[in-house]
Design an enzyme around this catalytic site. Structure first.
Site, PDB file in Angstrom:
ATOM      1  N   HIS A   1      -1.568  -4.146  -7.487  1.00 18.07           N
ATOM      2  CA  HIS A   1      -0.360  -4.280  -8.302  1.00 18.07           C
ATOM      3  C   HIS A   1      -0.746  -4.803  -9.685  1.00 18.07           C
ATOM      4  O   HIS A   1      -0.902  -6.007  -9.900  1.00 18.07           O
ATOM      5  CB  HIS A   1       0.637  -5.234  -7.638  1.00 18.07           C
ATOM      6  CG  HIS A   1       1.111  -4.749  -6.304  1.00 18.07           C
ATOM      7  ND1 HIS A   1       1.627  -5.589  -5.344  1.00 18.07           N
ATOM      8  CD2 HIS A   1       1.144  -3.503  -5.765  1.00 18.07           C
ATOM      9  CE1 HIS A   1       1.968  -4.878  -4.272  1.00 18.07           C
ATOM     10  NE2 HIS A   1       1.685  -3.614  -4.506  1.00 18.07           N
ATOM     11  N   SER A  22      -2.664  -7.499  -4.314  1.00 16.41           N
ATOM     12  CA  SER A  22      -1.724  -7.870  -5.375  1.00 16.41           C
ATOM     13  C   SER A  22      -2.272  -9.091  -6.100  1.00 16.41           C
ATOM     14  O   SER A  22      -3.389  -9.049  -6.621  1.00 16.41           O
ATOM     15  CB  SER A  22      -0.334  -8.125  -4.792  1.00 16.41           C
ATOM     16  OG  SER A  22       0.611  -8.325  -5.824  1.00 16.41           O
ATOM     17  N   ASP A  79       4.122  -5.527   0.791  1.00 13.53           N
ATOM     18  CA  ASP A  79       3.600  -4.178   0.571  1.00 13.53           C
ATOM     19  C   ASP A  79       2.278  -4.016   1.327  1.00 13.53           C
ATOM     20  O   ASP A  79       1.390  -4.857   1.242  1.00 13.53           O
ATOM     21  CB  ASP A  79       3.380  -3.947  -0.930  1.00 13.53           C
ATOM     22  CG  ASP A  79       3.144  -2.474  -1.258  1.00 13.53           C
ATOM     23  OD1 ASP A  79       3.435  -1.612  -0.400  1.00 13.53           O
ATOM     24  OD2 ASP A  79       2.663  -2.189  -2.367  1.00 13.53           O
TER      25      ASP A  79
END
Length: 337
Positions: free
Chosen positions: A165, A138, A265
């Site tokens: 992400h 991310s 995540d």
């Protein structure tokens, strides 16, 4: 190319008489009944024809398997006369292919004396990857992935699936940057894209990319798909979803890597990979821009190792050098009558 190479090897190097080849199931049966061959070589897409063939002429069958059969598959298919398989012919590996074919012929229950019959070998597909590596990241992830990809060996017999992400409009530029850093082909995932060895597939921003099983002849293989199921995390692509699907596809051959990022995540996906015998690596705190994501995996007890970025690349390269395990496929017997 494969059929030509087999014919040349059998007829001109080993002295067998190759009598003919077939383009359909009906022709396969007719020619076998006419020539009564001592050996039939065919591809896995001709498996449904084997019942008819064995009723007309029972003989040993050597299978050209574009994807490597799982352990135990040949035991089941022995009722059709299949006693072994030939691995896919790879460009530049003709000598190894010849040696493998010779070994399979020597292992025949009855060595051919007169004739060899070759079926079409018409549906040749790229080899399935030896392993799947899923990289999730991310915040700070694009720079970390670029450093990692740059250190990978060319000709990697694995497939790398990358989920970072990012907004959808950044995916194309990210893919272009990665492609400048590696000779491995870098692709953005699209529905129906086959999973092949030696490629890097990036999950497009805003979509939850997953692996989905499909039937290719009697074999079950994997391709890119997209999930519309609700995601516990608001981030898309979902690292958890991609890792869970990779765990189902590759089991112990799956490697999950959680790099820098904010949130949790990847923790659920890491758990799924570990549950199926795969391995998980988390980026170490000193080398991560944000330690939240790898830290979550570590605290949950799902990390096999915690490593800095440069050592993670070494692990991927080392796995690529290991002997090839069975490919990520399975046989669905219900498709073969």
């Amino acid at each position: 190319m494969v059929q030509l190479e087999l014919t040349r090897l059998l007829q001109y190097e080993l002295g067998f008489h190759v009598v003919d080849s077939a383009d359909s199931a009906d022709e396969l049966v007719i020619l076998a009944r006419r020539f009564r061959p001592a050996l039939v070589i065919l591809d896995e897409y001709s498996l449904p024809d084997l019942d008819r063939l064995q009723q007309q002429h029972s003989c040993p069958v050597l299978l050209y398997a574009a994807a490597i059969p799982l352990a135990g598959v040949l035991c089941v298919t022995a009722r059709w006369g299949i006693y072994d398989y030939i691995a896919p012919l790879q460009l530049g590996a003709e000598q190894a292919f010849r040696r493998a074919v010779l070994q399979q012929l020597q292992a025949m229950p009855i060595m051919p004396r007169v004739a060899t019959f070759i079926s079409p070998l018409r549906h040749i597909v790229s080899a399935q990857p030896q392993s799947l590596t899923v990289i999730g990241a991310s915040t700070g992830g694009t720079a970390a992935v670029e450093q990692l990809v740059q250190a990978l060996c060319p000709g990697l017999p694995s497939t790398l699936l990358i989920a970072v992400h990012l907004p959808a409009y950044f995916t194309a530029s990210f893919a272009k940057r990665l492609q400048r850093l590696t000779p491995l082909p870098v692709k953005i995932g699209v529905a129906g894209m086959p999973i092949e060895e030696g490629q890097i597939i990036i999950a497009p921003g805003g979509q939850n990319m997953v692996l989905k099983p499909v039937q290719r002849g009697p074999w079950r293989v994997w391709q890119i798909g997209f999930s519309t199921k609700p995601n516990l995390s608001a981030d898309a692509p979902s690292i958890d979803m991609l890792m869970r699907s990779a765990a189902k596809a590759a089991s112990s051959r799956a490697l999950g890597i959680i790099l820098t990022g904010l949130g949790q995540d990847g923790t659920g996906g890491a758990k799924a990979i570990r549950a199926r015998g795969g391995q998980v690596i988390a980026q170490s705190q000193e080398s991560a821009a944000l330690f939240s994501m790898p830290g979550s995996v570590i605290r949950a007890g799902h990390a096999n190792a915690v490593l800095p970025l440069d050592q993670i690349a070494e692990i991927i390269n080392q796995r690529a050098a290991l002997p090839a395990p069975a490919a990520c496929i399975s046989l669905t017997l219900a498709t073969v009558n």
